[in-house]
Write a protein that holds these residues in place. Structure first.
Motif, PDB file in Angstrom:
ATOM      1  N   GLY A   7       0.789  -1.224   0.000  1.00 34.94           N
ATOM      2  CA  GLY A   7       0.000   0.000   0.000  1.00 34.94           C
ATOM      3  C   GLY A   7       0.816   1.266   0.000  1.00 34.94           C
ATOM      4  O   GLY A   7       0.265   2.363  -0.103  1.00 34.94           O
ATOM      5  N   GLY A   8       2.144   1.153   0.149  1.00 35.05           N
ATOM      6  CA  GLY A   8       2.974   2.346   0.059  1.00 35.05           C
ATOM      7  C   GLY A   8       2.700   3.367   1.137  1.00 35.05           C
ATOM      8  O   GLY A   8       2.884   4.568   0.925  1.00 35.05           O
ATOM      9  N   GLY A   9       2.247   2.921   2.318  1.00 32.84           N
ATOM     10  CA  GLY A   9       1.992   3.861   3.398  1.00 32.84           C
ATOM     11  C   GLY A   9       0.682   4.607   3.287  1.00 32.84           C
ATOM     12  O   GLY A   9       0.430   5.514   4.081  1.00 32.84           O
ATOM     13  N   ARG A  10      -0.175   4.253   2.364  1.00 32.54           N
ATOM     14  CA  ARG A  10      -1.452   4.929   2.180  1.00 32.54           C
ATOM     15  C   ARG A  10      -2.493   4.343   3.136  1.00 32.54           C
ATOM     16  O   ARG A  10      -2.517   3.154   3.417  1.00 32.54           O
ATOM     17  CB  ARG A  10      -1.937   4.788   0.745  1.00 32.54           C
ATOM     18  N   ILE A  11      -3.366   5.197   3.638  1.00 25.80           N
ATOM     19  CA  ILE A  11      -4.467   4.764   4.492  1.00 25.80           C
ATOM     20  C   ILE A  11      -5.383   3.871   3.661  1.00 25.80           C
ATOM     21  O   ILE A  11      -5.734   4.203   2.519  1.00 25.80           O
ATOM     22  CB  ILE A  11      -5.235   5.984   5.022  1.00 25.80           C
ATOM     23  N   ALA A  12      -5.780   2.736   4.208  1.00 30.77           N
ATOM     24  CA  ALA A  12      -6.584   1.769   3.453  1.00 30.77           C
ATOM     25  C   ALA A  12      -7.804   1.347   4.263  1.00 30.77           C
ATOM     26  O   ALA A  12      -7.702   1.076   5.462  1.00 30.77           O
ATOM     27  CB  ALA A  12      -5.739   0.540   3.096  1.00 30.77           C
ATOM     28  N   LEU A  13      -8.953   1.303   3.599  1.00 33.17           N
ATOM     29  CA  LEU A  13     -10.188   0.835   4.214  1.00 33.17           C
ATOM     30  C   LEU A  13     -10.879  -0.151   3.273  1.00 33.17           C
ATOM     31  O   LEU A  13     -10.926   0.053   2.061  1.00 33.17           O
ATOM     32  CB  LEU A  13     -11.140   1.995   4.505  1.00 33.17           C
ATOM     33  N   THR A  14     -11.441  -1.200   3.873  1.00 33.71           N
ATOM     34  CA  THR A  14     -12.145  -2.231   3.118  1.00 33.71           C
ATOM     35  C   THR A  14     -13.631  -1.901   3.028  1.00 33.71           C
ATOM     36  O   THR A  14     -14.242  -1.449   4.007  1.00 33.71           O
ATOM     37  CB  THR A  14     -11.983  -3.601   3.814  1.00 33.71           C
ATOM     38  N   PHE A  15     -14.204  -2.132   1.853  1.00 31.86           N
ATOM     39  CA  PHE A  15     -15.648  -2.002   1.657  1.00 31.86           C
ATOM     40  C   PHE A  15     -16.178  -3.327   1.124  1.00 31.86           C
ATOM     41  O   PHE A  15     -15.745  -3.789   0.065  1.00 31.86           O
ATOM     42  CB  PHE A  15     -15.968  -0.860   0.676  1.00 31.86           C
ATOM     43  N   GLU A  16     -17.071  -3.939   1.877  1.00 34.08           N
ATOM     44  CA  GLU A  16     -17.729  -5.157   1.403  1.00 34.08           C
ATOM     45  C   GLU A  16     -18.963  -4.753   0.604  1.00 34.08           C
ATOM     46  O   GLU A  16     -19.848  -4.062   1.115  1.00 34.08           O
ATOM     47  CB  GLU A  16     -18.144  -6.050   2.576  1.00 34.08           C
ATOM     48  N   VAL A  17     -19.008  -5.169  -0.638  1.00 29.98           N
ATOM     49  CA  VAL A  17     -20.105  -4.799  -1.532  1.00 29.98           C
ATOM     50  C   VAL A  17     -20.950  -6.032  -1.823  1.00 29.98           C
ATOM     51  O   VAL A  17     -20.425  -7.066  -2.246  1.00 29.98           O
ATOM     52  CB  VAL A  17     -19.574  -4.199  -2.851  1.00 29.98           C
ATOM     53  N   ILE A  18     -22.244  -5.921  -1.589  1.00 28.64           N
ATOM     54  CA  ILE A  18     -23.189  -7.001  -1.848  1.00 28.64           C
ATOM     55  C   ILE A  18     -24.020  -6.649  -3.070  1.00 28.64           C
ATOM     56  O   ILE A  18     -24.535  -5.536  -3.183  1.00 28.64           O
ATOM     57  CB  ILE A  18     -24.103  -7.230  -0.629  1.00 28.64           C
ATOM     58  N   TYR A  19     -24.124  -7.591  -3.992  1.00 25.45           N
ATOM     59  CA  TYR A  19     -24.982  -7.450  -5.172  1.00 25.45           C
ATOM     60  C   TYR A  19     -26.095  -8.483  -5.083  1.00 25.45           C
ATOM     61  O   TYR A  19     -25.866  -9.618  -4.639  1.00 25.45           O
ATOM     62  CB  TYR A  19     -24.192  -7.703  -6.460  1.00 25.45           C
ATOM     63  N   GLY A  20     -27.273  -8.104  -5.502  1.00 28.50           N
ATOM     64  CA  GLY A  20     -28.372  -9.064  -5.472  1.00 28.50           C
ATOM     65  C   GLY A  20     -29.380  -8.796  -6.567  1.00 28.50           C
ATOM     66  O   GLY A  20     -29.545  -7.661  -7.021  1.00 28.50           O
ATOM     67  N   HIS A  21     -30.013  -9.859  -7.024  1.00 23.04           N
ATOM     68  CA  HIS A  21     -31.175  -9.693  -7.892  1.00 23.04           C
ATOM     69  C   HIS A  21     -32.167 -10.803  -7.601  1.00 23.04           C
ATOM     70  O   HIS A  21     -31.805 -11.877  -7.115  1.00 23.04           O
ATOM     71  CB  HIS A  21     -30.789  -9.630  -9.378  1.00 23.04           C
ATOM     72  N   ALA A  22     -33.434 -10.516  -7.859  1.00 22.96           N
ATOM     73  CA  ALA A  22     -34.502 -11.475  -7.599  1.00 22.96           C
ATOM     74  C   ALA A  22     -35.665 -11.152  -8.520  1.00 22.96           C
ATOM     75  O   ALA A  22     -35.882  -9.994  -8.893  1.00 22.96           O
ATOM     76  CB  ALA A  22     -34.936 -11.411  -6.141  1.00 22.96           C
ATOM     77  N   PHE A  23     -36.414 -12.197  -8.875  1.00 24.28           N
ATOM     78  CA  PHE A  23     -37.563 -12.033  -9.751  1.00 24.28           C
ATOM     79  C   PHE A  23     -38.855 -11.979  -8.938  1.00 24.28           C
ATOM     80  O   PHE A  23     -38.926 -12.497  -7.819  1.00 24.28           O
ATOM     81  CB  PHE A  23     -37.625 -13.181 -10.758  1.00 24.28           C
ATOM     82  N   LYS A  24     -39.864 -11.366  -9.527  1.00 23.71           N
ATOM     83  CA  LYS A  24     -41.170 -11.315  -8.888  1.00 23.71           C
ATOM     84  C   LYS A  24     -42.092 -12.303  -9.585  1.00 23.71           C
ATOM     85  O   LYS A  24     -42.469 -12.094 -10.740  1.00 23.71           O
ATOM     86  CB  LYS A  24     -41.754  -9.905  -8.953  1.00 23.71           C
ATOM     87  N   PRO A  25     -42.454 -13.394  -8.912  1.00 25.98           N
ATOM     88  CA  PRO A  25     -43.310 -14.391  -9.549  1.00 25.98           C
ATOM     89  C   PRO A  25     -44.768 -13.948  -9.569  1.00 25.98           C
ATOM     90  O   PRO A  25     -45.144 -12.949  -8.944  1.00 25.98           O
ATOM     91  CB  PRO A  25     -43.118 -15.616  -8.652  1.00 25.98           C
ATOM     92  N   ALA A  26     -45.585 -14.706 -10.274  1.00 23.51           N
ATOM     93  CA  ALA A  26     -47.015 -14.428 -10.281  1.00 23.51           C
ATOM     94  C   ALA A  26     -47.576 -14.589  -8.884  1.00 23.51           C
ATOM     95  O   ALA A  26     -47.132 -15.453  -8.123  1.00 23.51           O
ATOM     96  CB  ALA A  26     -47.723 -15.390 -11.239  1.00 23.51           C
ATOM     97  N   PRO A  27     -48.520 -13.751  -8.503  1.00 15.36           N
ATOM     98  CA  PRO A  27     -49.065 -13.837  -7.143  1.00 15.36           C
ATOM     99  C   PRO A  27     -49.805 -15.142  -6.925  1.00 15.36           C
ATOM    100  O   PRO A  27     -50.419 -15.692  -7.836  1.00 15.36           O
ATOM    101  CB  PRO A  27     -49.998 -12.628  -7.065  1.00 15.36           C
ATOM    102  N   ARG A  28     -49.719 -15.624  -5.704  1.00 19.61           N
ATOM    103  CA  ARG A  28     -50.465 -16.820  -5.314  1.00 19.61           C
ATOM    104  C   ARG A  28     -51.579 -16.416  -4.357  1.00 19.61           C
ATOM    105  O   ARG A  28     -51.424 -15.502  -3.557  1.00 19.61           O
ATOM    106  CB  ARG A  28     -49.549 -17.825  -4.611  1.00 19.61           C
ATOM    107  N   VAL A  29     -52.672 -17.103  -4.447  1.00 22.51           N
ATOM    108  CA  VAL A  29     -53.791 -16.854  -3.550  1.00 22.51           C
ATOM    109  C   VAL A  29     -53.958 -18.063  -2.652  1.00 22.51           C
ATOM    110  O   VAL A  29     -54.124 -19.188  -3.140  1.00 22.51           O
ATOM    111  CB  VAL A  29     -55.092 -16.585  -4.329  1.00 22.51           C
ATOM    112  N   ALA A  30     -53.895 -17.875  -1.360  1.00 23.63           N
ATOM    113  CA  ALA A  30     -54.076 -18.970  -0.423  1.00 23.63           C
ATOM    114  C   ALA A  30     -55.515 -19.478  -0.504  1.00 23.63           C
ATOM    115  O   ALA A  30     -56.471 -18.700  -0.571  1.00 23.63           O
ATOM    116  CB  ALA A  30     -53.755 -18.506   0.995  1.00 23.63           C
TER     117      ALA A  30
END
Length: 304
Positions: free
Chosen positions: A258-281
């Motif tokens: 890092g050459g003496g540079r200040i360093a911070l970690t960032f955890e990045v979360i990616y997500g995707h999801a589909f919306k299915p047809a509605p169900r009726v109980a």
């Protein structure tokens, strides 16, 4: 493994979160948000669905350049912009308005700020907003209502390992938490399913940012968010504390790289999801919305 819903993060002060949501970025979308948006947009190549309509959730902070990337990918799709805070809608409209001489005017559909279609949009794009929501389950439920049946949600947010070095520094110095806790990606998947989404796919990466000086590090961190932890410092901190923080930040420079540079970690979360047809109980009486009834009827038609 997912945590008990009653004990899972975030640990966020709702009043502070609401104040942050109304604050317009001073110098455009943060660089990190734009970079994460670029990486998330690249993931769209693996999704076969071609949306006819899409909406960008909070692009002013989420990433104006990332918005343009999605608009170019889906040139023929109608684009809607949703700024949750009405005070930011005008600023977003001004930022996204292409001048008459700009090539951007011809590279994608013009963003609309009216209400999205009643039946929802085929893609809801939400970059880097979920981790700042005081009630993320309510926000995910709102996103679910905005997505059309068979449409999908694409989002990103920060995860628990974010600024772990700064958190450890605060703990060592006996200071309150450096930031509110972030939610694990497995918990996000559970929340998506609970809201009615299906087939959530989550992945994660870590990005390390470095700075040459404490001043540069603090300036960029201020663009990315605020400490919304209820147990954060209860009042303004003085110049002595600020000097102590700047003196301690160089300790976050890796010893061997890092050459003496200040360093911070960032955890990045990616997500995707589909919306299915509605169900009726099945029950003696079942109630569905007009929107859900229309969707179920359309899916039942031959050739629909």
């Amino acid at each position: 493994m997912a945590t008990d819903p009653a004990r899972r993060p975030p640990t966020i002060d709702p009043t502070a979160a609401a104040r942050w949501s109304r604050l317009a970025p001073a110098d455009g979308s943060p660089w990190l948000h734009e970079e994460i948006g670029r990486r998330m947009e690249d993931r769209l190549q693996w999704i076969k669905a071609q949306p006819r309509t899409w909406a960008d959730w909070a692009p002013l902070r989420g990433g104006l350049e990332a918005h343009e990337l999605v608009a170019r990918r889906y040139r023929e799709a109608a684009c809607f912009v949703i700024e949750p805070d009405a005070d930011l809608a005008a600023a977003a409209g001004e930022a996204l308005a292409a001048p008459w001489w700009s090539a951007r005017r011809w590279q994608g559909g013009k963003a609309r700020f009216d209400a999205p279609p009643e039946d929802g949009v085929d893609l809801l794009w939400a970059n880097m907003s979920l981790h700042m929501a005081a009630d993320p389950e309510a926000l995910i439920a709102r996103w679910h209502r905005l997505v059309a049946t068979d449409g999908f949600l694409m989002f990103s947010c920060l995860g628990p390992d974010t600024v772990r070095e700064l958190r450890a520094l605060h703990a060592r110095l006996g200071w309150p938490a450096a930031g509110h806790e972030y939610t694990d990606m497995h918990d996000w998947g559970d929340m998506l399913v609970h809201a009615g989404f299906a087939e959530p796919v989550m992945d994660m990466e870590r990005i390390v940012l470095t700075w040459a000086t404490p001043e540069a590090a603090l300036a960029e961190l201020r663009t990315l968010g605020r400490n919304l932890h209820p147990a954060r410092f209860p009042a303004l901190r003085g110049k002595a504390w600020h000097r102590a923080l700047k003196h301690a930040l160089p300790e976050l420079a890796p010893a061997q790289e890092g050459g003496g540079r200040i360093a911070l970690t960032f955890e990045v979360i990616y997500g995707h999801a589909f919306k299915p047809a509605p169900r009726v109980a099945l029950s003696a009486e079942s109630a569905v919305s007009l929107r859900e009834m229309r969707s179920m009827l359309q899916r039942g038609r031959p050739g629909a």
